[in-house]
Design a protein around this motif. Structure first.
Motif, mmCIF file in Angstrom:
data_model
loop_
_atom_site.group_PDB
_atom_site.id
_atom_site.type_symbol
_atom_site.label_atom_id
_atom_site.label_comp_id
_atom_site.label_asym_id
_atom_site.label_seq_id
_atom_site.Cartn_x
_atom_site.Cartn_y
_atom_site.Cartn_z
ATOM 1 N N ASP A 11 7.698 18.198 88.216
ATOM 2 C CA ASP A 11 8.865 18.627 88.850
ATOM 3 C C ASP A 11 8.579 20.127 88.136
ATOM 4 O OD1 ASP A 11 9.747 18.358 86.192
ATOM 5 O OD2 ASP A 11 11.426 17.093 86.769
ATOM 6 N N ARG A 12 9.596 20.927 88.750
ATOM 7 C CA ARG A 12 9.675 22.282 88.353
ATOM 8 C C ARG A 12 9.818 22.488 86.789
ATOM 9 N NH1 ARG A 12 14.712 25.434 88.638
ATOM 10 N NH2 ARG A 12 16.185 23.902 89.059
ATOM 11 N N ARG A 15 6.666 22.106 85.086
ATOM 12 C CA ARG A 15 5.775 22.774 85.287
ATOM 13 C C ARG A 15 6.003 24.168 84.589
ATOM 14 N NH1 ARG A 15 6.528 21.224 90.559
ATOM 15 N NH2 ARG A 15 7.666 23.397 91.173
ATOM 16 N N THR A 29 2.434 20.764 92.616
ATOM 17 C CA THR A 29 3.858 20.204 92.733
ATOM 18 C C THR A 29 3.658 18.860 93.125
ATOM 19 O OG1 THR A 29 3.774 20.343 95.229
ATOM 20 C CG2 THR A 29 4.661 22.288 93.980
ATOM 21 N N ARG A 54 11.430 24.913 95.417
ATOM 22 C CA ARG A 54 11.715 25.997 94.638
ATOM 23 C C ARG A 54 10.707 25.639 93.394
ATOM 24 N NH1 ARG A 54 17.466 24.302 93.278
ATOM 25 N NH2 ARG A 54 16.303 22.629 92.389
ATOM 26 N N ASP A 55 10.155 27.003 93.151
ATOM 27 C CA ASP A 55 8.977 26.988 92.430
ATOM 28 C C ASP A 55 9.189 27.616 90.976
ATOM 29 O OD1 ASP A 55 5.740 28.749 92.590
ATOM 30 O OD2 ASP A 55 5.983 26.987 91.600
ATOM 31 N N ASP A 57 7.513 30.029 89.708
ATOM 32 C CA ASP A 57 6.247 30.421 88.820
ATOM 33 C C ASP A 57 5.840 31.792 89.144
ATOM 34 O OD1 ASP A 57 3.974 30.291 87.618
ATOM 35 O OD2 ASP A 57 3.012 28.961 88.774
ATOM 36 N N THR A 62 0.435 27.926 91.625
ATOM 37 C CA THR A 62 0.962 26.565 91.744
ATOM 38 C C THR A 62 0.763 26.319 93.015
ATOM 39 O OG1 THR A 62 2.824 26.918 90.313
ATOM 40 C CG2 THR A 62 3.030 25.030 91.888
#
Length: 88
Positions: A11-12, A15, A29, A54-55, A57, A62
């Protein structure tokens, strides 16, 4: 190095932790189904899909995994992700 997608792990937050370890890592992801993001007409189901896309990064390394069976729905979901979120 790359961190492969792992269900219920990548998950974010996971990451973000791995991004702290290395700016060079390629991260994936969890799989997001296209039908979660867009309906059969290609219209967004949940605004810009931020809950799933929603990233966070800034390194821009990603990779988004989209799943689905309908090419038009997958294309609409990919456009939504491209237009509103930064993915490699």
């Amino acid at each position: 190095f790359a961190v492969a997608p792992m269900m219920d792990y990548t998950d974010r937050h996971f990451r973000a932790l791995f991004r702290l370890l290395s700016n060079d890592a390629v991260l994936y992801t969890e799989m997001v189904t296209a039908n979660t993001l867009v309906d059969a007409t290609g219209a967004p189901r949940h605004g810009d899909g931020a809950r799933w896309l929603r990233d966070g990064d800034a390194a821009g390394k990603t990779i988004l995994q989209l799943g689905g069976a309908d090419p038009a729905t997958l294309a609409a979901a990919a456009r939504l992700a491209k237009d509103h979120h930064a993915y490699a």
